[in-house]
Design an enzyme around this catalytic site. Structure first.
Site, PDB file in Angstrom:
ATOM      1  N   SER A  64       0.503   5.423   0.194  1.00  0.00           N
ATOM      2  CA  SER A  64       0.573   6.933  -0.080  1.00  0.00           C
ATOM      3  C   SER A  64      -0.277   7.595   0.325  1.00  0.00           C
ATOM      4  O   SER A  64      -1.367   7.165   0.254  1.00  0.00           O
ATOM      5  CB  SER A  64       0.939   7.078  -1.397  1.00  0.00           C
ATOM      6  OG  SER A  64       2.054   6.104  -2.156  1.00  0.00           O
TER       7      SER A  64
HETATM    8  N1  SAH Z   1       1.195   2.095  -4.427  1.00  0.00           N
HETATM    9  C1  SAH Z   1       1.387   1.709  -3.079  1.00  0.00           C
HETATM   10  C2  SAH Z   1       2.712   2.150  -2.540  1.00  0.00           C
HETATM   11  C3  SAH Z   1       3.657   0.978  -1.743  1.00  0.00           C
HETATM   12  S1  SAH Z   1       5.011   1.731  -1.180  1.00  0.00           S
HETATM   13  C4  SAH Z   1       0.228   1.797  -2.246  1.00  0.00           C
HETATM   14  O1  SAH Z   1      -0.453   2.988  -2.213  1.00  0.00           O
HETATM   15  O2  SAH Z   1       0.032   1.147  -1.102  1.00  0.00           O
HETATM   16  C5  SAH Z   1       6.123   1.087  -2.441  1.00  0.00           C
HETATM   17  C6  SAH Z   1       6.166  -0.528  -2.806  1.00  0.00           C
HETATM   18  O3  SAH Z   1       6.945  -0.787  -3.895  1.00  0.00           O
HETATM   19  C7  SAH Z   1       6.271  -1.368  -1.450  1.00  0.00           C
HETATM   20  O4  SAH Z   1       5.413  -2.369  -1.511  1.00  0.00           O
HETATM   21  C8  SAH Z   1       7.733  -2.129  -1.933  1.00  0.00           C
HETATM   22  O5  SAH Z   1       7.537  -3.297  -1.325  1.00  0.00           O
HETATM   23  C9  SAH Z   1       7.581  -2.187  -3.515  1.00  0.00           C
HETATM   24  N2  SAH Z   1       8.889  -2.179  -4.151  1.00  0.00           N
HETATM   25  C10 SAH Z   1      10.158  -1.519  -3.582  1.00  0.00           C
HETATM   26  N3  SAH Z   1      10.986  -1.859  -4.500  1.00  0.00           N
HETATM   27  C11 SAH Z   1      10.590  -2.702  -5.567  1.00  0.00           C
HETATM   28  C12 SAH Z   1      11.082  -3.223  -6.771  1.00  0.00           C
HETATM   29  N4  SAH Z   1      12.412  -3.163  -7.021  1.00  0.00           N
HETATM   30  N5  SAH Z   1       9.979  -3.978  -7.409  1.00  0.00           N
HETATM   31  C13 SAH Z   1       8.806  -4.078  -7.059  1.00  0.00           C
HETATM   32  N6  SAH Z   1       8.221  -3.457  -6.081  1.00  0.00           N
HETATM   33  C14 SAH Z   1       9.179  -2.750  -5.195  1.00  0.00           C
END
Ligand code: SAH
Length: 212
Positions: A64
């Site tokens: 993000s």
């Molecule tokens: N906080 C992270 C944001 C990553 S993007 C950062 O700053 O890097 C969101 C993440 O949510 C992705 O890695 C994706 O694989 C994960 N995601 C999507 N659906 C999900 C679910 N149902 N349960 C757990 N993780 C999930």
């Protein structure tokens, strides 16, 4: 030299993107000054680590935008003694910010590869207060519930009931809700078993995938 340059870029990021947009909480600012964001980003994008936008990570996911991480964290009003649940470990950057602020952080990621990679980086940075889980975040982590704070960094279409039920009384949750093009960020506060929902801003996150 490289680390000094990144540390300079990090200070600029905090001033130009975070403080100037109204985030004044001292401990949040300290967290962003301390956590080396570039370490969570692959070599080819590292030079953009402190820019004002999200960046790609593996598995078609994104880390993000710095301001969004700061805004969400600030809204949660994290205390040192809080037990915090994060859904969507991704790069592990938001996890590091949470682990800087709270004693106990639980993080859930759907993709095993992302979880392993994030853990490697966070281990190298010597974070000892993070519990890593691979699984579907819609179920939260019942075995460790209830949580003082919950942060969701992928967007479901609707409020996820099972996850919300793992919030402690007076607890707070920050979550984007909507379709893949436009979402609304909400702060959810549990008050007398009722969930008070406040709109914070429009935003765009990757989809929260529902698969078991
Ligand atoms: N906080 C992270 C944001 C990553 S993007 C950062 O700053 O890097 C969101 C993440 O949510 C992705 O890695 C994706 O694989 C994960 N995601 C999507 N659906 C999900 C679910 N149902 N349960 C757990 N993780 C999930």
């Amino acid at each position: 030299m490289k680390n000094e340059l990144y540390s300079e870029l990090r200070k600029q990021m905090v001033n130009d993107q975070i403080i100037s947009r109204g985030i004044k909480t001292k401990k949040i600012i300290d967290a962003f000054i301390n956590v080396p964001r570039h370490k969570f980003i692959s070599n080819s994008y590292q030079y953009m680590a402190y820019d004002d936008h999200p960046l790609p990570i593996d598995n078609n996911q994104t880390i993000s935008q710095p301001y969004m991480v700061a805004l969400m964290t600030d809204q949660l009003d994290i205390q040192k003694t809080d037990k915090v649940l994060e859904i969507g470990t991704g790069s592990g950057y938001q996890t590091a910010i949470l682990a800087y602020l709270a004693n106990h952080v639980y993080t859930v990621e759907l993709h095993e590869m992302l979880s392993i990679k994030a853990k490697q980086i966070l281990d190298e940075l010597e974070y000892k207060n993070i519990h890593y889980h691979i699984g579907n975040g819609y179920h939260g982590l019942n075995a460790y519930a209830p949580f003082d704070k919950i942060i969701v960094t992928a967007a479901p279409k609707q409020f996820p009931k099972e996850l919300m039920s793992q919030l402690k009384e007076s607890g707070k949750m920050i979550i984007p809700i909507g379709d893949s093009y436009l979402q609304q960020l909400f702060l959810v506060e549990k008050e007398n078993t009722h969930f008070k929902k406040s709109f914070i801003t429009y935003c765009r996150f990757v989809e929260m995938v529902n698969k078991d």
